[in-house]
Design a protein around this motif. Structure first.
Motif, mmCIF file in Angstrom:
data_model
loop_
_atom_site.group_PDB
_atom_site.id
_atom_site.type_symbol
_atom_site.label_atom_id
_atom_site.label_comp_id
_atom_site.label_asym_id
_atom_site.label_seq_id
_atom_site.Cartn_x
_atom_site.Cartn_y
_atom_site.Cartn_z
ATOM 1 N N ALA A 1 -1.131 16.549 5.042
ATOM 2 C CA ALA A 1 -0.660 17.403 3.945
ATOM 3 C C ALA A 1 0.640 16.855 3.355
ATOM 4 C CB ALA A 1 -0.461 18.834 4.438
ATOM 5 N N ASP A 2 1.546 16.394 4.216
ATOM 6 C CA ASP A 2 2.798 15.810 3.724
ATOM 7 C C ASP A 2 2.544 14.561 2.893
ATOM 8 O OD1 ASP A 2 4.127 17.777 5.105
ATOM 9 O OD2 ASP A 2 4.803 16.468 6.737
ATOM 10 N N THR A 3 1.610 13.739 3.350
ATOM 11 C CA THR A 3 1.274 12.505 2.632
ATOM 12 C C THR A 3 0.654 12.827 1.281
ATOM 13 O OG1 THR A 3 0.928 11.371 4.734
ATOM 14 C CG2 THR A 3 0.018 10.316 2.793
ATOM 15 N N ARG A 4 -0.233 13.806 1.263
ATOM 16 C CA ARG A 4 -0.869 14.222 0.008
ATOM 17 C C ARG A 4 0.192 14.722 -0.979
ATOM 18 N NH1 ARG A 4 -4.179 18.191 1.843
ATOM 19 N NH2 ARG A 4 -5.739 16.654 2.400
ATOM 20 N N GLN A 5 1.124 15.511 -0.484
ATOM 21 C CA GLN A 5 2.178 16.057 -1.342
ATOM 22 C C GLN A 5 3.091 14.951 -1.872
ATOM 23 O OE1 GLN A 5 4.622 18.922 0.677
ATOM 24 N NE2 GLN A 5 5.679 19.534 -1.183
ATOM 25 N N LEU A 6 3.465 14.006 -1.013
ATOM 26 C CA LEU A 6 4.327 12.912 -1.450
ATOM 27 C C LEU A 6 3.600 11.993 -2.433
ATOM 28 C CD1 LEU A 6 7.032 11.491 -1.338
ATOM 29 C CD2 LEU A 6 6.281 10.337 0.753
ATOM 30 N N ALA A 7 2.312 11.745 -2.206
ATOM 31 C CA ALA A 7 1.540 10.922 -3.137
ATOM 32 C C ALA A 7 1.449 11.610 -4.502
ATOM 33 C CB ALA A 7 0.146 10.652 -2.585
ATOM 34 N N PRO B 1 14.423 11.007 0.796
ATOM 35 C CA PRO B 1 14.320 12.060 1.820
ATOM 36 C C PRO B 1 12.874 12.296 2.276
ATOM 37 C CG PRO B 1 15.704 12.790 0.005
ATOM 38 C CD PRO B 1 15.086 11.497 -0.415
ATOM 39 N N GLU B 2 11.956 12.302 1.331
ATOM 40 C CA GLU B 2 10.554 12.532 1.667
ATOM 41 C C GLU B 2 9.967 11.364 2.459
ATOM 42 O OE1 GLU B 2 11.857 12.865 -1.376
ATOM 43 O OE2 GLU B 2 11.533 14.947 -1.954
ATOM 44 N N LEU B 3 10.301 10.139 2.054
ATOM 45 C CA LEU B 3 9.825 8.965 2.798
ATOM 46 C C LEU B 3 10.393 8.965 4.212
ATOM 47 C CD1 LEU B 3 10.043 6.175 0.064
ATOM 48 C CD2 LEU B 3 7.960 7.030 1.150
ATOM 49 N N ILE C 1 6.699 0.336 -6.870
ATOM 50 C CA ILE C 1 5.961 1.570 -7.153
ATOM 51 C C ILE C 1 4.483 1.387 -6.812
ATOM 52 C CG2 ILE C 1 5.212 3.102 -9.025
ATOM 53 C CD1 ILE C 1 8.037 2.551 -10.259
ATOM 54 N N ARG C 2 3.928 0.256 -7.201
ATOM 55 C CA ARG C 2 2.527 -0.030 -6.857
ATOM 56 C C ARG C 2 2.343 -0.092 -5.353
ATOM 57 N NH1 ARG C 2 0.485 -5.139 -9.319
ATOM 58 N NH2 ARG C 2 -1.385 -4.432 -8.264
ATOM 59 N N ALA C 3 3.308 -0.705 -4.643
ATOM 60 C CA ALA C 3 3.236 -0.771 -3.188
ATOM 61 C C ALA C 3 3.290 0.625 -2.579
ATOM 62 C CB ALA C 3 4.380 -1.634 -2.644
ATOM 63 N N ALA C 4 4.139 1.493 -3.116
ATOM 64 C CA ALA C 4 4.228 2.866 -2.609
ATOM 65 C C ALA C 4 2.906 3.605 -2.817
ATOM 66 C CB ALA C 4 5.373 3.612 -3.286
ATOM 67 N N HIS C 5 2.287 3.419 -3.998
ATOM 68 C CA HIS C 5 0.976 4.033 -4.249
ATOM 69 C C HIS C 5 -0.045 3.518 -3.232
ATOM 70 C CE1 HIS C 5 1.408 6.443 -7.880
ATOM 71 N NE2 HIS C 5 2.202 5.517 -8.387
ATOM 72 N N ALA C 6 -0.025 2.230 -2.966
ATOM 73 C CA ALA C 6 -0.983 1.641 -2.022
ATOM 74 C C ALA C 6 -0.754 2.172 -0.606
ATOM 75 C CB ALA C 6 -0.874 0.114 -2.051
ATOM 76 N N VAL C 7 0.490 2.207 -0.168
ATOM 77 C CA VAL C 7 0.792 2.647 1.201
ATOM 78 C C VAL C 7 0.418 4.113 1.373
ATOM 79 C CG1 VAL C 7 2.663 3.077 2.846
ATOM 80 C CG2 VAL C 7 2.568 0.904 1.614
ATOM 81 N N LEU C 8 0.835 4.960 0.443
ATOM 82 C CA LEU C 8 0.532 6.386 0.578
ATOM 83 C C LEU C 8 -0.958 6.668 0.441
ATOM 84 C CD1 LEU C 8 3.556 7.952 -1.328
ATOM 85 C CD2 LEU C 8 3.182 7.823 1.142
ATOM 86 N N GLY C 9 -1.633 5.955 -0.442
ATOM 87 C CA GLY C 9 -3.079 6.144 -0.581
ATOM 88 C C GLY C 9 -3.833 5.725 0.668
ATOM 89 N N GLY C 10 -3.471 4.571 1.220
ATOM 90 C CA GLY C 10 -4.125 4.108 2.442
ATOM 91 C C GLY C 10 -3.815 4.999 3.632
ATOM 92 N N LEU C 11 -2.567 5.444 3.737
ATOM 93 C CA LEU C 11 -2.187 6.336 4.832
ATOM 94 C C LEU C 11 -2.946 7.652 4.724
ATOM 95 C CD1 LEU C 11 -0.450 6.987 7.296
ATOM 96 C CD2 LEU C 11 1.385 7.668 5.729
ATOM 97 N N HIS C 12 -3.101 8.152 3.518
ATOM 98 C CA HIS C 12 -3.845 9.395 3.320
ATOM 99 C C HIS C 12 -5.292 9.245 3.805
ATOM 100 C CE1 HIS C 12 -6.206 12.383 1.053
ATOM 101 N NE2 HIS C 12 -5.163 13.152 1.280
ATOM 102 N N LEU C 13 -5.949 8.176 3.408
ATOM 103 C CA LEU C 13 -7.332 7.953 3.863
ATOM 104 C C LEU C 13 -7.419 7.800 5.373
ATOM 105 C CD1 LEU C 13 -8.700 5.477 1.165
ATOM 106 C CD2 LEU C 13 -9.341 7.865 1.514
ATOM 107 N N THR C 14 -6.475 7.075 5.951
ATOM 108 C CA THR C 14 -6.477 6.856 7.397
ATOM 109 C C THR C 14 -6.248 8.163 8.142
ATOM 110 O OG1 THR C 14 -5.726 4.580 7.108
ATOM 111 C CG2 THR C 14 -5.385 5.563 9.272
ATOM 112 N N LEU C 15 -5.324 8.982 7.674
ATOM 113 C CA LEU C 15 -5.057 10.259 8.333
ATOM 114 C C LEU C 15 -6.240 11.214 8.198
ATOM 115 C CD1 LEU C 15 -1.337 10.773 7.300
ATOM 116 C CD2 LEU C 15 -2.192 10.315 9.615
#
Length: 188
Positions: A40-46, A113-115, A160-174
């Motif tokens: 949920a935190d990852t979804r919100q941050l993404a 703070p969120e990261l 910014i693109r890297a942040a989108h990639a990391v958060l998107g991949g983390l969301h799928l993995t979680l």
């Protein structure tokens, strides 16, 4: 002051007393709750990142782990391989979050703070999974050889693109982790 001075009373069991082994199902439940919360935190941050920096398209980093399982393959999960692999993948995401915080530049400083909170919660989940792997006497995940030191992104847009990639991949993995942990719990 004790009414029986010859008796020493202290907190907890006496030294050397065997501890009852933790119930693996309760440990998995705890890991599932933490994983859901982190999801949920990852979804919100993404979503917050998309609102601040809209970026259409698929963003990826070659250094991110690839999700090795599909939803259809969940039924074939085996405990000895899944937990160490999941822990290894999440450790890679933790390193990527650390890298984003360190090298993300001014654009991502607004999300610091969120990261930081996400990184701390991911670290907690990793410790919980390590405890579970140890209690179940499962093999440890091999050290991740693919993570060479990463340099700073080439541009602010690259971070910014890297942040989108990391958060998107983390969301799928979680998301996959929650499903996989719930299924594995039934096999304990």
């Amino acid at each position: 002051m004790s009414l029986w001075p010859h008796r020493v009373v202290g907190p907890g069991p006496p030294p050397g007393a065997p501890r009852a082994p933790a119930d693996p199902r309760a440990e998995v439940d705890s890991a599932v709750l933490l994983t859901r919360s982190l999801l949920a935190d990852t979804r919100q941050l993404a979503a917050q990142l998309r609102d601040k920096f809209p970026a259409d398209g698929d963003h990826s980093l070659d250094s991110l782990p690839t999700l090795a399982m599909s939803a259809g393959a969940l039924g074939a999960l085996q405990l000895p391989g899944v937990l160490p692999r999941l822990r290894g993948d999440l450790l890679s995401y933790l390193r990527h979050l650390q890298w984003l915080r360190r090298a993300g530049g001014p654009a991502l400083r607004t999300l610091e703070p969120e990261l930081g909170a996400l990184q701390a919660r991911l670290d907690l989940l990793l410790r919980r999974l390590q405890l579970l792997v140890s209690h179940l006497a499962l093999p440890q995940a091999p050290a991740d050889q693919s993570l060479a030191p990463m340099g700073p992104p080439a541009s602010p847009w690259g971070s910014i693109r890297a942040a989108h990639a990391v958060l998107g991949g983390l969301h799928l993995t979680l998301d996959w982790a929650v499903r996989g942990l719930l299924l594995l719990k039934t096999r304990l």
